[in-house]
Scaffold this motif. Sequence first.
Motif, PDB file in Angstrom:
ATOM      1  N   ASN A   3       0.842  -1.196   0.000  1.00 33.81           N
ATOM      2  CA  ASN A   3       0.000   0.000   0.000  1.00 33.81           C
ATOM      3  C   ASN A   3       0.880   1.251   0.000  1.00 33.81           C
ATOM      4  N   PRO A   4       0.805   2.090  -1.056  1.00 32.38           N
ATOM      5  CA  PRO A   4       1.686   3.250  -1.127  1.00 32.38           C
ATOM      6  C   PRO A   4       1.175   4.471  -0.381  1.00 32.38           C
ATOM      7  N   LEU A   5      -0.023   4.388   0.190  1.00 38.16           N
ATOM      8  CA  LEU A   5      -0.659   5.567   0.773  1.00 38.16           C
ATOM      9  C   LEU A   5      -0.112   5.866   2.166  1.00 38.16           C
ATOM     10  N   ILE A   6       0.297   7.132   2.367  1.00 41.29           N
ATOM     11  CA  ILE A   6       0.734   7.626   3.676  1.00 41.29           C
ATOM     12  C   ILE A   6      -0.260   8.703   4.099  1.00 41.29           C
ATOM     13  N   ALA A   7      -0.946   8.470   5.201  1.00 43.31           N
ATOM     14  CA  ALA A   7      -1.902   9.459   5.702  1.00 43.31           C
ATOM     15  C   ALA A   7      -1.187  10.430   6.631  1.00 43.31           C
ATOM     16  N   ALA A   8      -1.305  11.722   6.341  1.00 45.48           N
ATOM     17  CA  ALA A   8      -0.649  12.744   7.151  1.00 45.48           C
ATOM     18  C   ALA A   8      -1.560  13.140   8.309  1.00 45.48           C
ATOM     19  N   LEU A   9      -1.138  12.804   9.524  1.00 41.25           N
ATOM     20  CA  LEU A   9      -1.935  13.059  10.726  1.00 41.25           C
ATOM     21  C   LEU A   9      -1.488  14.382  11.337  1.00 41.25           C
ATOM     22  N   ASP A  10      -1.839  15.466  10.686  1.00 43.76           N
ATOM     23  CA  ASP A  10      -1.320  16.778  11.057  1.00 43.76           C
ATOM     24  C   ASP A  10      -2.276  17.501  11.993  1.00 43.76           C
ATOM     25  N   SER A  11      -1.939  17.480  13.281  1.00 47.35           N
ATOM     26  CA  SER A  11      -2.735  18.171  14.298  1.00 47.35           C
ATOM     27  C   SER A  11      -1.881  18.315  15.543  1.00 47.35           C
ATOM     28  N   ALA A  12      -2.146  19.390  16.313  1.00 47.93           N
ATOM     29  CA  ALA A  12      -1.485  19.551  17.603  1.00 47.93           C
ATOM     30  C   ALA A  12      -2.237  18.823  18.712  1.00 47.93           C
ATOM     31  N   ASP A  13      -3.371  18.247  18.388  1.00 52.13           N
ATOM     32  CA  ASP A  13      -4.214  17.540  19.346  1.00 52.13           C
ATOM     33  C   ASP A  13      -3.848  16.056  19.325  1.00 52.13           C
ATOM     34  N   ALA A  14      -3.175  15.582  20.357  1.00 56.25           N
ATOM     35  CA  ALA A  14      -2.699  14.200  20.386  1.00 56.25           C
ATOM     36  C   ALA A  14      -3.844  13.211  20.308  1.00 56.25           C
ATOM     37  N   ASP A  15      -4.948  13.501  20.985  1.00 59.31           N
ATOM     38  CA  ASP A  15      -6.087  12.592  20.942  1.00 59.31           C
ATOM     39  C   ASP A  15      -6.628  12.458  19.515  1.00 59.31           C
ATOM     40  N   GLN A  16      -6.645  13.583  18.794  1.00 56.56           N
ATOM     41  CA  GLN A  16      -7.113  13.540  17.414  1.00 56.56           C
ATOM     42  C   GLN A  16      -6.164  12.712  16.542  1.00 56.56           C
ATOM     43  N   VAL A  17      -4.871  12.897  16.732  1.00 59.80           N
ATOM     44  CA  VAL A  17      -3.892  12.128  15.961  1.00 59.80           C
ATOM     45  C   VAL A  17      -4.069  10.634  16.197  1.00 59.80           C
ATOM     46  N   VAL A  18      -4.234  10.241  17.455  1.00 55.24           N
ATOM     47  CA  VAL A  18      -4.405   8.818  17.774  1.00 55.24           C
ATOM     48  C   VAL A  18      -5.720   8.298  17.205  1.00 55.24           C
ATOM     49  N   ALA A  19      -6.770   9.104  17.263  1.00 50.47           N
ATOM     50  CA  ALA A  19      -8.050   8.680  16.697  1.00 50.47           C
ATOM     51  C   ALA A  19      -7.931   8.459  15.192  1.00 50.47           C
ATOM     52  N   TRP A  20      -7.245   9.373  14.514  1.00 51.38           N
ATOM     53  CA  TRP A  20      -7.008   9.183  13.072  1.00 51.38           C
ATOM     54  C   TRP A  20      -6.198   7.922  12.826  1.00 51.38           C
ATOM     55  N   ALA A  21      -5.183   7.702  13.660  1.00 53.47           N
ATOM     56  CA  ALA A  21      -4.347   6.510  13.483  1.00 53.47           C
ATOM     57  C   ALA A  21      -5.176   5.243  13.608  1.00 53.47           C
ATOM     58  N   ASP A  22      -6.079   5.220  14.565  1.00 51.31           N
ATOM     59  CA  ASP A  22      -6.947   4.047  14.732  1.00 51.31           C
ATOM     60  C   ASP A  22      -7.808   3.812  13.494  1.00 51.31           C
ATOM     61  N   GLN A  23      -8.320   4.890  12.912  1.00 53.30           N
ATOM     62  CA  GLN A  23      -9.190   4.777  11.746  1.00 53.30           C
ATOM     63  C   GLN A  23      -8.423   4.416  10.478  1.00 53.30           C
ATOM     64  N   LEU A  24      -7.212   4.963  10.355  1.00 53.98           N
ATOM     65  CA  LEU A  24      -6.515   4.917   9.070  1.00 53.98           C
ATOM     66  C   LEU A  24      -5.452   3.838   8.950  1.00 53.98           C
ATOM     67  N   ALA A  25      -4.992   3.291  10.061  1.00 51.81           N
ATOM     68  CA  ALA A  25      -3.962   2.255   9.975  1.00 51.81           C
ATOM     69  C   ALA A  25      -4.372   1.092   9.077  1.00 51.81           C
ATOM     70  N   PRO A  26      -5.631   0.631   9.111  1.00 52.09           N
ATOM     71  CA  PRO A  26      -5.995  -0.480   8.224  1.00 52.09           C
ATOM     72  C   PRO A  26      -6.070  -0.106   6.750  1.00 52.09           C
ATOM     73  N   GLU A  27      -6.133   1.206   6.468  1.00 54.32           N
ATOM     74  CA  GLU A  27      -6.347   1.649   5.094  1.00 54.32           C
ATOM     75  C   GLU A  27      -5.078   2.153   4.412  1.00 54.32           C
ATOM     76  N   CYS A  28      -4.019   2.391   5.189  1.00 56.27           N
ATOM     77  CA  CYS A  28      -2.826   3.065   4.666  1.00 56.27           C
ATOM     78  C   CYS A  28      -1.566   2.259   4.972  1.00 56.27           C
ATOM     79  N   GLY A  29      -0.565   2.412   4.115  1.00 56.19           N
ATOM     80  CA  GLY A  29       0.695   1.723   4.337  1.00 56.19           C
ATOM     81  C   GLY A  29       1.508   2.315   5.465  1.00 56.19           C
ATOM     82  N   HIS A  30       1.432   3.646   5.627  1.00 56.70           N
ATOM     83  CA  HIS A  30       2.153   4.337   6.693  1.00 56.70           C
ATOM     84  C   HIS A  30       1.287   5.468   7.229  1.00 56.70           C
TER      85      HIS A  30
END
Length: 222
Positions: A3-30
């Motif tokens: 999977n070549p897709l890298i999702a950029a989790l750009d936020s100063a809110d750590a909780d938001q970054v982790v929430a995005w990571a939970d959602q996007l890890a199955p869909e993205c390579g990095h």
Amino acid sequence: MSNPLIAALDSADADQVVAWADQLAPECGHLKVGLQAFTASGPSLARAVVERGPVFLDLKLHDIPNTVAGAAAAVADLGVAMLTVHASGGPQMIAAAVKAAPDVAILAVTVLTSLDDDDMVAVGMRPVDEQVPRLAKLAIDAGAAGIVCAPSEVEAVRAAIGVDPLVVVPGIRPVGAATDDQARVATPAEALAAGASHLVVGRPITRATDPAAAAREIAATL
């Protein structure tokens, strides 16, 4: 092909970054942790995202070789997969990062995707289409695993460095998406066709009502 897709989790809110990571890890390579998130929340956030998927730590290190080596060694302890440095830091700096973090793919940023030729002239540099391949070759010769460049430079970069190194491409915008602050953009399919190995997509995913669905939709175009 992975999977070549890298999702950029750009936020100063750590909780938001982790929430995005939970959602996007199955869909993205990095998952990309950038300067904003890392500055706000530090190594603990990087570790939290590493627990969810491979991390592209985009810090764009640029300092004397000894300092960059120390930073790269500290990054290696976080377990990330990729780390960026600035190619304009020179071959000794790049080599120092590679030596200090042998298990991390060191990627050299050539010219930021927000810059155009007028900007390059203003800071006393060559035009983009000359500077990018030159810095790409310098970085690979110094031991970098790959480089970062805009979509429009991928073909010239591949001609300069060959087919093996990684070519990570930000400035990716799906058809119809706003360009935001990116000066040199392309669609995901266009960038892959030109020779990109990885695609960085941020706001078109993270601003979507359903980020995971947006990532899947982009992946479906590849």
